[in-house]
Design a protein around this motif. Structure first.
Motif, PDB file in Angstrom:
ATOM      1  N   LEU A 155       2.306   1.578  -3.584  1.00  0.00           N
ATOM      2  CA  LEU A 155       1.497   1.758  -4.546  1.00  0.00           C
ATOM      3  C   LEU A 155       0.649   3.271  -4.376  1.00  0.00           C
ATOM      4  O   LEU A 155       0.712   4.052  -5.220  1.00  0.00           O
ATOM      5  N   TRP A 156       0.546   3.831  -3.188  1.00  0.00           N
ATOM      6  CA  TRP A 156      -0.262   5.094  -3.283  1.00  0.00           C
ATOM      7  C   TRP A 156       0.911   6.072  -3.366  1.00  0.00           C
ATOM      8  O   TRP A 156       0.497   7.223  -3.897  1.00  0.00           O
ATOM      9  N   ALA A 212       6.022   8.219 -17.112  1.00  0.00           N
ATOM     10  CA  ALA A 212       4.950   7.151 -16.966  1.00  0.00           C
ATOM     11  C   ALA A 212       5.564   5.887 -17.204  1.00  0.00           C
ATOM     12  O   ALA A 212       5.175   4.835 -16.492  1.00  0.00           O
ATOM     13  N   ILE A 268       1.503  -3.146 -18.611  1.00  0.00           N
ATOM     14  CA  ILE A 268       3.041  -2.780 -19.109  1.00  0.00           C
ATOM     15  C   ILE A 268       3.103  -2.619 -20.408  1.00  0.00           C
ATOM     16  O   ILE A 268       3.543  -1.522 -21.179  1.00  0.00           O
ATOM     17  N   TYR A 270       7.104  -0.387 -10.799  1.00  0.00           N
ATOM     18  CA  TYR A 270       6.398  -1.035 -10.040  1.00  0.00           C
ATOM     19  C   TYR A 270       6.163  -2.454 -10.177  1.00  0.00           C
ATOM     20  O   TYR A 270       6.363  -3.328  -9.569  1.00  0.00           O
ATOM     21  N   ILE A 305      -1.597   4.519 -15.631  1.00  0.00           N
ATOM     22  CA  ILE A 305      -0.779   4.192 -14.227  1.00  0.00           C
ATOM     23  C   ILE A 305      -1.998   3.863 -13.263  1.00  0.00           C
ATOM     24  O   ILE A 305      -1.518   3.016 -12.299  1.00  0.00           O
ATOM     25  N   LEU A 314       3.465   5.878  -5.357  1.00  0.00           N
ATOM     26  CA  LEU A 314       3.566   6.004  -7.141  1.00  0.00           C
ATOM     27  C   LEU A 314       2.341   7.017  -7.414  1.00  0.00           C
ATOM     28  O   LEU A 314       2.441   7.658  -8.507  1.00  0.00           O
ATOM     29  N   MET A 315       1.255   6.523  -7.109  1.00  0.00           N
ATOM     30  CA  MET A 315       0.003   6.860  -7.455  1.00  0.00           C
ATOM     31  C   MET A 315      -0.014   8.534  -7.285  1.00  0.00           C
ATOM     32  O   MET A 315      -0.213   9.294  -8.226  1.00  0.00           O
ATOM     33  N   LEU A 320       7.924   4.878 -14.234  1.00  0.00           N
ATOM     34  CA  LEU A 320       6.916   4.377 -12.932  1.00  0.00           C
ATOM     35  C   LEU A 320       6.524   2.878 -13.005  1.00  0.00           C
ATOM     36  O   LEU A 320       6.432   2.094 -12.163  1.00  0.00           O
ATOM     37  N   ALA A 321       5.846   2.640 -14.246  1.00  0.00           N
ATOM     38  CA  ALA A 321       5.226   1.470 -14.431  1.00  0.00           C
ATOM     39  C   ALA A 321       6.468   0.312 -14.369  1.00  0.00           C
ATOM     40  O   ALA A 321       6.022  -0.942 -13.987  1.00  0.00           O
ATOM     41  N   MET A 354       0.964  -1.172   0.081  1.00  0.00           N
ATOM     42  CA  MET A 354       0.040  -0.133  -0.066  1.00  0.00           C
ATOM     43  C   MET A 354       0.893   0.959   0.100  1.00  0.00           C
ATOM     44  O   MET A 354       0.686   2.192  -0.881  1.00  0.00           O
ATOM     45  N   LEU A 394      -2.732   0.267 -13.849  1.00  0.00           N
ATOM     46  CA  LEU A 394      -1.900  -0.604 -13.513  1.00  0.00           C
ATOM     47  C   LEU A 394      -1.814  -0.729 -11.961  1.00  0.00           C
ATOM     48  O   LEU A 394      -1.788  -1.929 -11.295  1.00  0.00           O
ATOM     49  N   LEU A 395      -1.697   0.510 -11.341  1.00  0.00           N
ATOM     50  CA  LEU A 395      -1.459   0.433  -9.814  1.00  0.00           C
ATOM     51  C   LEU A 395      -2.734  -0.108  -8.917  1.00  0.00           C
ATOM     52  O   LEU A 395      -2.524  -0.877  -8.215  1.00  0.00           O
ATOM     53  N   SER A 421       2.739  10.173  -9.517  1.00  0.00           N
ATOM     54  CA  SER A 421       2.240  10.211 -11.149  1.00  0.00           C
ATOM     55  C   SER A 421       1.164  11.387 -11.323  1.00  0.00           C
ATOM     56  O   SER A 421       1.127  12.150 -12.446  1.00  0.00           O
ATOM     57  N   MET A 422       0.301  11.370 -10.382  1.00  0.00           N
ATOM     58  CA  MET A 422      -0.869  12.387 -10.449  1.00  0.00           C
ATOM     59  C   MET A 422      -0.266  14.055 -10.585  1.00  0.00           C
ATOM     60  O   MET A 422      -0.444  14.733 -11.300  1.00  0.00           O
TER      61      MET A 422
END
Lengths: 110, 634
Positions: A29-30, A76, B320, A83, B116, A32-33, A79-80, A26, B119-120, A36-37
């Motif tokens: 994930l959050w 982008a 991906i 992850y 993104i 990164l989220m 990050l992908a 968690m 994916l996440l 990215s936003m």
């Protein structure tokens, strides 16, 4: 249909292995989220309020704005990729172990 | 098998319809139209053959909705790209770049960043707990009946908006490109799509997407190589040529109007690479960005793609791949759009389609040697055929999503309460497909001439304001329950639609009238001036030029007057407003937070023991994939 009633889900949820997976996943994930936003919305906001910055030419006619927009693609993808790498190396093995243990408790019934 | 024979007949019928002599004039010159039909024929034959093979593999309901979970990560990545690169993003973005430069390119970024989110937080959990539809996820821990009803309604709403935009866009596109009648185009798209979905289900739909995505990417790479080679694959050299082009400079001057009067041609050219030519309202841009990055994750036809892969690892891998393909495609689009601005020119692009949708196809024609050459027309034909395949494939995905909501969620889940045999389920799925397909064709024909561009934005607005908050919170928030899902779906959908209905997207007769009256006044002033000049002019060439100017002004004035007359005494938009009550074209900024708020409030105000009891099960399963059904063997 899979029968889910024979599994003690509460017990799995409270196991330290699962809690550890939950905590690591968690946070990552959050994080990164949110990043990215933030990075994405910087582009239209900058285009609206910092036009002079975007207009600075750095490479022939190529200006900061174009490089920034291209960097959105690179970020982008990065990050992908990051992850996926961490999920493959860390989260998947952890999840697999939890599944293995759980299946053992179920006495191989499936 | 009977169904396979029908697939072949449907394919043959579509071919005949396409080969019917075209009536109107399209972008393809008449003597080369056969070339377009030949390329179309080849592509349709390939997809029909694939459908024929797929039909053999569709044995049960899991095959029909989810290709039996037997699609690989790489295949699904291509299929997602195929689903996503609709005509709007494939032709539309190249067009925006060709007309507005930088802003067009900036627009494309949001479409990639959207993945993104997918994916996440969406792809893997959905694979681990889902089955066939978005409602399956909502129904997992909430009251299944209530969750299925709101989920299905929202899926059908989103799909119908998107579908209508695709059908109308497709009809116009085929007419513009090759001159086939609008109604016939819509019917051909509809019949082909029905053939794919009806007989091949998700297996055929997936393969049609893959084939189309590969064709699209191949065509784009080919064009970019051709357009970039003269500049030694150097970005500055290519852009220097673009901004030095007289057509590009003229387009910027036109867009800037008075603001660009004192700029040198070089400055005008450079301005093409700077923001602000298209987007004037930053808040609207951010609102659209929100709808894109959260809406994609709530698109039922995109969610559905994750049920076709066997494991969460494959779901991850497929996103991906999709991101690599989609992102790479948008970078290619930068070159296509810029190349088109330089080689074709905004004037010609707009003369064929005002929205710029023909920028890519016209560039293909130019690069092949121009409108008179065989190769140029072969290129154009190829791009046109790919565009056509794009529409059919995207529509197929959408129809499958809407049909699954109708058959799997509403009929099997709610009406029959899951007491249904495999055969009955497959039959229900096929019947729902025919209903949705017939609906799509009917709506497509009825919407002829309507402005449907905002429908895609509306689909994303509903998906981001209703579907996304519900799916996200049911997956990650322990307290989320049936009350939240129902309230969130209703509030999200209604605010998104409601705000668009009172937004500047609609036509406001008074505003249109005022704009046209302004044109009439301006042209009248010009006419008076020209006529004065004409009496003063002595030389014949000057007189001829003035006469031409007068004729042009009179024509413009007459057109504006005709439009005023057409409006007549109308004063209000279709919802009865004289002017927009809400200033943003994109409602996301307001409706997405409201959607989230509704899910949270609904959950807190409502008690639901099942939602709480099921949390551990859902949360463990979405994270570990425990008890994930194995793919059916073929």
């Amino acid at each position: 249909m899979v029968d889910t009633s024979q599994v003690d889900w509460k017990a799995i949820d409270s196991r330290p292995e699962f809690q550890e997976l939950h905590r690591r996943k968690m946070g990552f994930l959050w994080g990164l989220m949110v990043f990215s936003m933030f990075y994405y919305f910087l582009l239209p906001i900058g285009a609206a309020y910092f036009q002079d910055l975007y207009k600075i030419k750095v490479w022939g006619p190529v200006n900061v704005g174009i490089l920034f927009a291209l960097s959105e693609f690179v970020v982008a993808w990065a990050l992908a990729f990051w992850y996926a790498k961490r999920a493959n190396a860390e989260f998947d093995p952890m999840a697999a172990e939890i599944v293995r243990d759980a299946e053992k408790y179920m006495g191989g019934k499936k | 098998m009977i169904s396979r024979r029908y697939a072949l007949i449907a394919g043959a019928l579509a071919l005949v319809a396409i080969a019917t002599p075209a009536l109107a004039q399209g972008a393809v010159a008449a003597q080369y139209r056969w070339l377009t039909f030949a390329v179309f024929g080849v592509i349709i034959s390939i997809t029909m053959y694939v459908t024929y093979l797929a039909a053999k593999r569709v044995k049960n309901v899991a095959d029909f909705y989810a290709a039996g979970g037997g699609v690989s990560g790489l295949q699904n990545g291509w299929a997602i790209a195929g689903d996503y690169l609709s005509a709007a993003s494939f032709l539309g973005i190249a067009g925006l770049i060709s007309l507005y430069g930088y802003d067009g390119f900036m627009y494309s970024v949001g479409w990639l960043v959207a993945y993104i989110t997918v994916l996440l937080v969406i792809a893997e959990p959905c694979r681990n707990i889902g089955k066939y539809t978005l409602s399956d996820i909502l129904a997992y821990r909430n009251n299944p009946r209530a969750a299925r009803i709101v989920g299905a309604l929202s899926t059908i709403t989103v799909s119908t908006f998107y579908l209508t935009a695709q059908m109308v866009g497709g009809g116009v596109l085929v007419k513009t490109l090759i001159g086939i009648d609008y109604e016939i185009s819509v019917m051909v798209v509809g019949v082909l799509m029905l053939a794919y979905v009806l007989f091949g289900g998700m297996v055929a739909t997936t393969w049609v997407q893959i084939i189309k995505a590969i064709l699209l990417v191949t065509a784009s790479i080919m064009l970019v190589i051709l357009v970039w080679t003269p500049y030694g694959f150097s970005l500055p050299a290519f852009l220097t040529a673009v901004i030095g082009d007289a057509d590009v400079q003229a387009q910027v001057a036109l867009l800037l109007g008075d603001a660009g009067k004192n700029m040198s041609p070089t400055e005008l050219g450079q301005r093409f690479l700077e923001p602000g030519l298209l987007f004037k309202a930053p808040i609207d841009q951010i609102s659209l960005g929100m709808a894109l990055v959260f809406g994609t994750a709530g698109m039922p036809h995109i969610l559905m793609r994750f049920f076709t892969v066997p494991t969460a690892q494959d779901a991850r891998k497929s996103v991906i791949w999709a991101m690599a393909i989609i992102g790479g495609f948008y970078v290619l689009t930068l070159f296509l759009g810029m190349g088109s601005a330089m080689h074709v020119g905004a004037v010609k692009i707009k003369s064929i389609d005002a929205g710029g949708n023909m920028a890519g196809p016209l560039l293909a024609q130019y690069l092949g040697g121009g409108p008179e050459s065989m190769l140029g027309n072969l290129f154009l034909a190829f791009v046109a055929a790919v565009a056509f395949a794009t529409i059919v494939a995207v529509v197929a995905g959408l129809v499958l999503a809407a049909a699954s909501a109708m058959a799997h969620d509403l009929y099997v889940g709610v009406i029959r309460e899951d007491h249904v045999t495999q055969e009955e389920q497959v039959r229900a799925a096929r019947i729902a497909t025919v209903i949705v397909g017939a609906m799509a064709i009917t709506i497509g024909i009825l919407s002829k001439g309507q402005n449907v561009a905002h429908l895609v934005a509306l689909a994303f607005a509903v998906a981001s304001s209703a579907n996304f908050p519900c799916v996200l919170l049911t997956l990650f928030w322990k307290r989320c329950n049936t009350g939240g899902i129902v309230l969130g779906m209703i509030v999200g959908t209604l605010t998104a639609i409601g705000l668009v209905l009172v937004s500047p997207n609609l036509t406001y007769p008074l505003a249109v009238k005022a704009a046209q009256e302004k044109i009439v006044a301006a042209e009248s002033a010009k006419l008076t001036k020209f006529q004065g000049d004409l009496t003063a002019a002595v030389e014949a060439p000057a007189q001829d030029k003035l006469k031409a100017d007068i004729a042009k002004s009179e024509k413009a004035k007459a057109a504006a007057e005709a439009k005023i007359k057409e409006i007549g005494s109308d004063r209000t938009s279709i919802v009865g407003l004289e002017k927009p009550a809400f200033d943003l074209r994109n409602p996301g900024l307001i409706s997405i937070p409201l959607g989230f708020l509704a899910v949270i409030l609904g959950s807190l105000l409502y008690r639901d023991k099942r939602s709480e009891d099921m949390w551990d099960e859902l949360y463990v399963r979405q994270n570990t994939g425990l008890l994930l059904a194995k793919p059916t063997a073929h």
